[in-house]
Design a protein around this motif. Structure first.
Motif, PDB file in Angstrom:
ATOM      1  N   GLU A 194       2.039  -4.532  -8.029  1.00  0.00           N
ATOM      2  CA  GLU A 194       1.344  -3.807  -6.955  1.00  0.00           C
ATOM      3  C   GLU A 194       0.315  -4.676  -6.246  1.00  0.00           C
ATOM      4  O   GLU A 194       0.230  -4.674  -5.014  1.00  0.00           O
ATOM      5  N   GLU A 239       2.026  -7.085  -4.038  1.00  0.00           N
ATOM      6  CA  GLU A 239       2.539  -6.532  -2.780  1.00  0.00           C
ATOM      7  C   GLU A 239       1.442  -6.434  -1.721  1.00  0.00           C
ATOM      8  O   GLU A 239       1.673  -6.739  -0.544  1.00  0.00           O
ATOM      9  N   THR A 240       0.246  -6.030  -2.134  1.00  0.00           N
ATOM     10  CA  THR A 240      -0.865  -5.988  -1.176  1.00  0.00           C
ATOM     11  C   THR A 240      -1.164  -7.392  -0.656  1.00  0.00           C
ATOM     12  O   THR A 240      -1.318  -7.610   0.549  1.00  0.00           O
ATOM     13  N   ARG A 280       1.196  -8.692   1.883  1.00  0.00           N
ATOM     14  CA  ARG A 280       0.980  -8.195   3.261  1.00  0.00           C
ATOM     15  C   ARG A 280      -0.140  -8.963   3.951  1.00  0.00           C
ATOM     16  O   ARG A 280      -0.060  -9.239   5.152  1.00  0.00           O
ATOM     17  N   THR A 293      -5.773   0.675   1.857  1.00  0.00           N
ATOM     18  CA  THR A 293      -4.541   1.468   1.935  1.00  0.00           C
ATOM     19  C   THR A 293      -3.855   1.518   0.583  1.00  0.00           C
ATOM     20  O   THR A 293      -3.408   2.568   0.115  1.00  0.00           O
ATOM     21  N   ASN A 294      -3.803   0.350  -0.060  1.00  0.00           N
ATOM     22  CA  ASN A 294      -3.143   0.239  -1.361  1.00  0.00           C
ATOM     23  C   ASN A 294      -3.854   1.103  -2.398  1.00  0.00           C
ATOM     24  O   ASN A 294      -3.228   1.810  -3.187  1.00  0.00           O
ATOM     25  N   ARG A 295      -5.198   1.101  -2.362  1.00  0.00           N
ATOM     26  CA  ARG A 295      -5.972   1.868  -3.334  1.00  0.00           C
ATOM     27  C   ARG A 295      -5.752   3.363  -3.120  1.00  0.00           C
ATOM     28  O   ARG A 295      -5.570   4.130  -4.060  1.00  0.00           O
ATOM     29  N   THR A 332      -2.367   4.243  -4.421  1.00  0.00           N
ATOM     30  CA  THR A 332      -2.362   4.247  -5.881  1.00  0.00           C
ATOM     31  C   THR A 332      -3.016   5.514  -6.422  1.00  0.00           C
ATOM     32  O   THR A 332      -2.506   6.154  -7.330  1.00  0.00           O
TER      33      THR A 332
END
Lengths: 324, 309
Positions: free
Chosen positions: A196, A199-200, A203, B300-302, B305
């Protein structure tokens, strides 16, 4: 009476083809430092962003970033001092501050970056998370400087290839630095089994690679317009620039990460390929620009084309005044 | 000062071939200049007077104890010196304008036998890029408005080398320091005319206060134009080619009769430090933009999640 010698545009005259400039004495150590400075500086930025806004599961990423930053502050100065011709006097770099000299500005950026990065990592290891959290901010600010001051260092010379496009060179170095840091940290996340985070980071790397690619294409155009593109169009450094820096360093990772970004389940192989391409391309970019620049300094026609009168830059129309 | 037959009166005080010691303010006798701190000194090199004798090169090497660079033949006319370097601070360039395309000239324009000879030297720029690039302060501006490398400070980083828009400054690989013409800083301190100018037998190299030299040089150009040498112009004097791109004037300037490039000089050199701000500005803006992008992506990822939890 108008003088032919002064008014006529430059038609390729030289003094027996002898270089009109001296090339810098910078070699692989400087190229390596520029790459490493960008990598470690941008890693500190990403570490700080991840620490302040990334959540608890980014703790390993943050720690890796801080480690990368320290690597830059340990290996970087060693490369720089190794490149001095009187290394025992390295401390004279901090004897004065000169705002017209990116070498002087950079010495202080590196010193500040090193000090705050060491404080950040040290506090982190000692369990003083609060201290690390505060210290990482100035370290990250210095990290932005680490990522780009090296472009100013090359541009603020008379070397035609470096001087021809100060802004775009700096955008390329900065974007490549951010992409390299994201790539290195992404590899770390993959190795640590945390896709994960990778992946961030991929980007971030994709965005940086896109900026890098656009700036690279624009820079190539500017070099041609200025008549200084020779060393990146022909000779040993042309493929390093075209294939290494632009294709492998920017285009390949952009494609890899773009494909992954559209996938439901991103491919680890594509992610790793993109990351490795960025790191290899980042080193290729610095090597190509450094060595092609040194070549351009020894090409008198490149320099004489670059050092043509520019009424907008000079306060007077240059060739007209001497015609009398 | 009273001058008869071009000899200052005070020179008669030193008629004895054995000198009692250093002549005070000797430059007054040899160049008509009293050297005082706080004034701006330089060279006016009038290439129409140069005979290519290289006395300046020799005098410079002798006074400054500079070794020879590689000894050999370049094939470039009488120029076997090649270039200015860490050990060569005067370089006489030779351009033969006799005949073209390997053919012997059938007729000659009546000027200086159609050889261009020019004694090149550090320009001691008003805004000197080497000095502005030097991170240690080894390169400094002296009380005589000249630019000198302090050998006890220089750490051989070599940044002044690509900074110079004239390819003058050079690193000595043996001692690991940057070297260039000092405009004979030590001689100026002792009231002596620089070695190259003093040795020049035709006064092609003239030493003096820069404003006086510029005045003299402009008069010389007018004179040459009047005598039919219409190509004569100044290089590096205020407002002329060479003094471009925010460099300001060059304390060592020249009278040339062909385009600057023919002598290996750029028409419009620039001040390298003017590129610091654009480079740093564009780079920092790029970093700011990418950092914002990273913040957005991590946020955005946080968010994603947290939602999955």
């Amino acid at each position: 009476m108008p003088q032919d010698s002064a008014v006529r545009p430059y038609a390729g005259e030289t003094y027996y083809g002898c270089p009109a400039l001296k090339a810098s004495p910078f070699g692989w150590k400087t190229a390596g430092y520029i790459f490493l400075a960008g990598l470690s500086g941008s890693a500190q930025i990403l570490g700080t962003v991840a620490d302040l806004g990334g959540g608890r599961e980014k703790r390993n990423l943050v720690r890796n970033a801080r480690g990368l930053a320290i690597a830059g502050t340990v290996v970087g100065p060693a490369l720089l001092i190794g490149d001095l011709h009187t290394p025992s006097r390295w401390y004279n770099m901090l004897r004065i501050f000169r705002r017209t000299s990116p070498m002087s500005i950079g010495s202080y950026i590196l010193t500040g970056f090193g000090a705050f990065s060491a404080l950040t990592l040290g506090a982190d290891r000692l369990g003083l998370a609060g201290v690390a959290r505060v210290a990482q901010v100035p370290a990250a600010v210095a990290g932005t400087g680490m990522s780009v001051y090296t472009a100013a260092l090359l541009s603020a010379t008379s070397t035609p290839l470096w001087a021809a496009s100060p802004r775009l060179l700096s955008v390329r170095f900065g974007a490549s630095a951010m992409a390299s840091a994201a790539a290195a940290l992404s590899l770390g996340e993959r190795l640590g089994g945390r896709p994960e985070g990778a992946e961030t980071l991929d980007r971030v790397a994709m965005a940086a690679s896109a900026v890098d690619l656009v700036a690279s294409v624009a820079a190539e155009r500017e070099y041609k317009a200025e008549g200084v593109a020779g060393p990146v169009e022909e000779g040993p450094w042309a493929p390093v620039e075209k294939i290494g820096a632009i294709a492998v360093g920017a285009a390949v990772p952009l494609v890899c990460h773009a494909i992954n970004a559209r996938r439901e389940r991103p491919s680890a192989a594509l992610s790793v390929l993109g990351s490795l391409a960025i790191l290899a391309g980042g080193m290729a970019l610095r090597s190509a620009m450094l060595h092609a620049g040194n070549r351009s300094a020894t090409r008198p026609r490149d320099y004489f084309r670059f050092a043509r009168p520019r009424p907008a830059l000079d306060h007077r129309p240059a060739p007209d005044r001497i015609a009398r | 000062m009273a001058v008869s037959m071009g000899v200052p009166a005070r020179a008669l005080d030193y008629a004895d071939p054995i000198l009692p010691g250093l002549i005070p303010d000797e430059a007054e006798l040899t160049a008509g200049v009293r050297i005082e701190p706080g004034k701006s000194y330089g060279f006016f090199t009038d290439t129409t007077l140069c005979i290519g004798c290289k006395a300046c090169e020799v005098a410079c090497k002798e006074w400054n104890a500079l070794p020879a660079d590689e000894v050999g033949l370049t094939g470039n006319s009488y120029d076997n010196t090649g270039r200015l370097s860490a050990n060569t601070w005067r370089h006489v360039a030779f351009v033969e304008k006799i005949g073209t395309n390997g053919k012997r000239a059938a007729e000659m324009a009546p000027f200086q036998s159609n050889w261009l000879m020019m004694s090149d030297v550090c320009k001691h720029c008003h805004n000197a890029p080497c000095l502005e690039a030097c991170p240690t302060g080894a390169l400094f501006r002296t009380e005589f408005d000249t630019v000198v490398v302090q050998q006890d400070i220089c750490n051989g980083c070599g940044y002044c080398v690509p900074a110079c828009p004239f390819g003058v400054v050079d690193l000595n690989e043996v001692d690991g320091k940057a070297h260039k013409c000092t405009l004979c800083y030590d001689r100026l301190k002792g009231g002596l005319e620089p070695a190259c100018a003093k040795s020049c037998p035709t006064d092609s190299i003239q030493f003096g206060e820069v404003p006086d030299l510029v005045e003299k040089a402009r008069a010389r150009v007018e004179d040459l134009h009047g005598r039919g040498a219409v190509d004569a112009y100044l290089y590096g004097a205020p407002g002329e080619p060479g003094a471009t791109g925010d460099l300001g004037h060059l304390n060592a300037f020249f009278l040339l009769t062909d385009r600057p490039e023919v002598y290996g000089l750029p028409t419009a050199p620039t001040r390298a430090s003017n590129r610091v701000a654009p480079a740093l500005g564009a780079g920092l803006a790029t970093m700011a933009g990418l950092t914002l992008a990273a913040i957005a992506l991590f946020a955005t990822n946080r968010f994603a999640t947290n939602r999955r939890r």
